[in-house]
Design a protein around this motif. Structure first.
Motif, PDB file in Angstrom:
ATOM      1  N   MET A   1       7.767  25.508 -79.773  1.00 55.01           N
ATOM      2  CA  MET A   1       6.431  25.011 -80.048  1.00 55.01           C
ATOM      3  C   MET A   1       6.416  24.127 -81.284  1.00 55.01           C
ATOM      4  O   MET A   1       5.621  23.210 -81.375  1.00 55.01           O
ATOM      5  CB  MET A   1       5.485  26.209 -80.211  1.00 55.01           C
ATOM      6  N   LEU A   2       7.290  24.402 -82.231  1.00 56.64           N
ATOM      7  CA  LEU A   2       7.365  23.588 -83.434  1.00 56.64           C
ATOM      8  C   LEU A   2       7.822  22.175 -83.099  1.00 56.64           C
ATOM      9  O   LEU A   2       7.370  21.210 -83.728  1.00 56.64           O
ATOM     10  CB  LEU A   2       8.311  24.230 -84.447  1.00 56.64           C
ATOM     11  N   GLN A   3       8.655  22.031 -82.081  1.00 57.95           N
ATOM     12  CA  GLN A   3       9.094  20.709 -81.656  1.00 57.95           C
ATOM     13  C   GLN A   3       7.912  19.907 -81.112  1.00 57.95           C
ATOM     14  O   GLN A   3       7.836  18.700 -81.305  1.00 57.95           O
ATOM     15  CB  GLN A   3      10.184  20.821 -80.602  1.00 57.95           C
ATOM     16  N   GLY A   4       7.010  20.580 -80.446  1.00 61.39           N
ATOM     17  CA  GLY A   4       5.809  19.911 -79.952  1.00 61.39           C
ATOM     18  C   GLY A   4       4.950  19.388 -81.088  1.00 61.39           C
ATOM     19  O   GLY A   4       4.362  18.307 -80.986  1.00 61.39           O
ATOM     20  N   LEU A   5       4.902  20.125 -82.179  1.00 60.81           N
ATOM     21  CA  LEU A   5       4.153  19.669 -83.349  1.00 60.81           C
ATOM     22  C   LEU A   5       4.804  18.439 -83.958  1.00 60.81           C
ATOM     23  O   LEU A   5       4.117  17.508 -84.382  1.00 60.81           O
ATOM     24  CB  LEU A   5       4.050  20.786 -84.386  1.00 60.81           C
ATOM     25  N   TYR A   6       6.137  18.408 -83.977  1.00 55.84           N
ATOM     26  CA  TYR A   6       6.841  17.220 -84.472  1.00 55.84           C
ATOM     27  C   TYR A   6       6.478  15.994 -83.640  1.00 55.84           C
ATOM     28  O   TYR A   6       6.214  14.918 -84.174  1.00 55.84           O
ATOM     29  CB  TYR A   6       8.361  17.412 -84.404  1.00 55.84           C
ATOM     30  N   ILE A   7       6.464  16.158 -82.345  1.00 51.66           N
ATOM     31  CA  ILE A   7       6.143  15.051 -81.446  1.00 51.66           C
ATOM     32  C   ILE A   7       4.694  14.620 -81.630  1.00 51.66           C
ATOM     33  O   ILE A   7       4.385  13.431 -81.673  1.00 51.66           O
ATOM     34  CB  ILE A   7       6.397  15.457 -79.981  1.00 51.66           C
ATOM     35  N   PHE A   8       3.799  15.577 -81.773  1.00 53.16           N
ATOM     36  CA  PHE A   8       2.377  15.294 -81.986  1.00 53.16           C
ATOM     37  C   PHE A   8       2.171  14.463 -83.246  1.00 53.16           C
ATOM     38  O   PHE A   8       1.486  13.444 -83.232  1.00 53.16           O
ATOM     39  CB  PHE A   8       1.611  16.620 -82.075  1.00 53.16           C
ATOM     40  N   VAL A   9       2.782  14.881 -84.352  1.00 50.95           N
ATOM     41  CA  VAL A   9       2.625  14.177 -85.626  1.00 50.95           C
ATOM     42  C   VAL A   9       3.304  12.810 -85.581  1.00 50.95           C
ATOM     43  O   VAL A   9       2.775  11.823 -86.077  1.00 50.95           O
ATOM     44  CB  VAL A   9       3.163  15.030 -86.794  1.00 50.95           C
ATOM     45  N   GLY A  25      11.146  13.557 -78.069  1.00 48.93           N
ATOM     46  CA  GLY A  25      10.790  14.838 -77.469  1.00 48.93           C
ATOM     47  C   GLY A  25      11.758  15.236 -76.368  1.00 48.93           C
ATOM     48  O   GLY A  25      12.174  16.391 -76.276  1.00 48.93           O
ATOM     49  N   ILE A  26      12.153  14.283 -75.552  1.00 49.20           N
ATOM     50  CA  ILE A  26      13.116  14.566 -74.494  1.00 49.20           C
ATOM     51  C   ILE A  26      14.475  14.914 -75.100  1.00 49.20           C
ATOM     52  O   ILE A  26      15.160  15.823 -74.639  1.00 49.20           O
ATOM     53  CB  ILE A  26      13.203  13.373 -73.524  1.00 49.20           C
ATOM     54  N   ALA A  27      14.845  14.190 -76.171  1.00 53.18           N
ATOM     55  CA  ALA A  27      16.118  14.467 -76.834  1.00 53.18           C
ATOM     56  C   ALA A  27      16.126  15.844 -77.498  1.00 53.18           C
ATOM     57  O   ALA A  27      17.184  16.475 -77.611  1.00 53.18           O
ATOM     58  CB  ALA A  27      16.418  13.387 -77.867  1.00 53.18           C
ATOM     59  N   LEU A  28      14.962  16.319 -77.929  1.00 53.63           N
ATOM     60  CA  LEU A  28      14.872  17.646 -78.548  1.00 53.63           C
ATOM     61  C   LEU A  28      14.865  18.767 -77.515  1.00 53.63           C
ATOM     62  O   LEU A  28      14.860  19.942 -77.873  1.00 53.63           O
ATOM     63  CB  LEU A  28      13.613  17.742 -79.417  1.00 53.63           C
ATOM     64  N   GLY A  29      14.831  18.398 -76.242  1.00 54.27           N
ATOM     65  CA  GLY A  29      14.895  19.411 -75.197  1.00 54.27           C
ATOM     66  C   GLY A  29      13.558  19.788 -74.600  1.00 54.27           C
ATOM     67  O   GLY A  29      13.481  20.728 -73.826  1.00 54.27           O
ATOM     68  N   ILE A  30      12.511  19.072 -74.960  1.00 51.33           N
ATOM     69  CA  ILE A  30      11.191  19.336 -74.378  1.00 51.33           C
ATOM     70  C   ILE A  30      11.148  18.681 -72.997  1.00 51.33           C
ATOM     71  O   ILE A  30      11.731  17.622 -72.778  1.00 51.33           O
ATOM     72  CB  ILE A  30      10.077  18.764 -75.278  1.00 51.33           C
ATOM     73  N   PRO A  32      10.006  16.379 -70.082  1.00 51.79           N
ATOM     74  CA  PRO A  32       9.433  15.026 -70.222  1.00 51.79           C
ATOM     75  C   PRO A  32       7.916  14.979 -70.109  1.00 51.79           C
ATOM     76  O   PRO A  32       7.259  14.266 -70.865  1.00 51.79           O
ATOM     77  CB  PRO A  32      10.095  14.241 -69.091  1.00 51.79           C
ATOM     78  N   TRP A  33       7.333  15.738 -69.193  1.00 52.19           N
ATOM     79  CA  TRP A  33       5.884  15.707 -69.046  1.00 52.19           C
ATOM     80  C   TRP A  33       5.195  16.320 -70.261  1.00 52.19           C
ATOM     81  O   TRP A  33       4.110  15.888 -70.650  1.00 52.19           O
ATOM     82  CB  TRP A  33       5.436  16.409 -67.761  1.00 52.19           C
ATOM     83  N   LEU A  34       5.825  17.321 -70.880  1.00 54.37           N
ATOM     84  CA  LEU A  34       5.249  17.953 -72.059  1.00 54.37           C
ATOM     85  C   LEU A  34       5.374  17.029 -73.278  1.00 54.37           C
ATOM     86  O   LEU A  34       4.445  16.942 -74.090  1.00 54.37           O
ATOM     87  CB  LEU A  34       5.937  19.288 -72.321  1.00 54.37           C
ATOM     88  N   ALA A  35       6.495  16.331 -73.393  1.00 57.90           N
ATOM     89  CA  ALA A  35       6.661  15.347 -74.466  1.00 57.90           C
ATOM     90  C   ALA A  35       5.626  14.243 -74.320  1.00 57.90           C
ATOM     91  O   ALA A  35       5.040  13.787 -75.301  1.00 57.90           O
ATOM     92  CB  ALA A  35       8.072  14.766 -74.444  1.00 57.90           C
ATOM     93  N   PHE A  36       5.393  13.819 -73.082  1.00 59.73           N
ATOM     94  CA  PHE A  36       4.365  12.802 -72.811  1.00 59.73           C
ATOM     95  C   PHE A  36       2.988  13.312 -73.207  1.00 59.73           C
ATOM     96  O   PHE A  36       2.204  12.603 -73.846  1.00 59.73           O
ATOM     97  CB  PHE A  36       4.402  12.429 -71.329  1.00 59.73           C
ATOM     98  N   PHE A  37       2.679  14.559 -72.859  1.00 64.31           N
ATOM     99  CA  PHE A  37       1.375  15.144 -73.169  1.00 64.31           C
ATOM    100  C   PHE A  37       1.151  15.237 -74.675  1.00 64.31           C
ATOM    101  O   PHE A  37       0.099  14.833 -75.178  1.00 64.31           O
ATOM    102  CB  PHE A  37       1.260  16.535 -72.528  1.00 64.31           C
ATOM    103  N   TYR A  38       2.135  15.760 -75.410  1.00 65.13           N
ATOM    104  CA  TYR A  38       2.015  15.859 -76.868  1.00 65.13           C
ATOM    105  C   TYR A  38       1.861  14.478 -77.509  1.00 65.13           C
ATOM    106  O   TYR A  38       1.095  14.303 -78.447  1.00 65.13           O
ATOM    107  CB  TYR A  38       3.230  16.559 -77.481  1.00 65.13           C
ATOM    108  N   SER A  39       2.591  13.509 -76.996  1.00 59.92           N
ATOM    109  CA  SER A  39       2.540  12.162 -77.548  1.00 59.92           C
ATOM    110  C   SER A  39       1.179  11.508 -77.319  1.00 59.92           C
ATOM    111  O   SER A  39       0.611  10.903 -78.217  1.00 59.92           O
ATOM    112  CB  SER A  39       3.639  11.297 -76.932  1.00 59.92           C
ATOM    113  N   ILE A  40       0.668  11.635 -76.107  1.00 58.89           N
ATOM    114  CA  ILE A  40      -0.643  11.060 -75.796  1.00 58.89           C
ATOM    115  C   ILE A  40      -1.729  11.749 -76.618  1.00 58.89           C
ATOM    116  O   ILE A  40      -2.637  11.097 -77.144  1.00 58.89           O
ATOM    117  CB  ILE A  40      -0.945  11.174 -74.288  1.00 58.89           C
ATOM    118  N   LEU A  41      -1.635  13.058 -76.751  1.00 57.13           N
ATOM    119  CA  LEU A  41      -2.618  13.802 -77.527  1.00 57.13           C
ATOM    120  C   LEU A  41      -2.591  13.377 -78.998  1.00 57.13           C
ATOM    121  O   LEU A  41      -3.640  13.128 -79.599  1.00 57.13           O
ATOM    122  CB  LEU A  41      -2.356  15.303 -77.399  1.00 57.13           C
ATOM    123  N   GLY A  42      -1.410  13.261 -79.583  1.00 60.63           N
ATOM    124  CA  GLY A  42      -1.293  12.835 -80.976  1.00 60.63           C
ATOM    125  C   GLY A  42      -1.783  11.417 -81.189  1.00 60.63           C
ATOM    126  O   GLY A  42      -2.460  11.114 -82.166  1.00 60.63           O
TER     127      GLY A  42
END
Length: 75
Positions: A1-9, A25-30, A32-42
């Protein structure tokens, strides 16, 4: 979950935005759809904050004469 915060910020930063946050996000192992979601949200949160603060910044900056000159030439 902390990786998601990194992507969000990271997605909130103008220099990185989605071009860096999604691949990171994909490189951190998240997933792809979740990395996309965190990125769009941020990115969306950053846009809302800028849109909210822009009128206040305009009122403060318009007090300076050189800003008035530049703004009037652009408008």
């Amino acid at each position: 979950m902390l990786q998601g915060l990194y992507i969000f910020v990271l997605a909130m930063l103008p220099i990185a935005e989605l071009r860096v946050s999604i691949p990171l996000g994909i490189a951190l192992g998240i997933e792809p759809w979740l990395a996309f979601f965190y990125s769009i949200l941020g990115n969306g949160v950053a846009a809302v904050v800028v849109a909210f603060l822009l009128p206040f910044a305009y009122r403060i900056l318009y007090r300076f004469h050189w800003v008035q000159i530049i703004w009037d030439k652009l408008a």
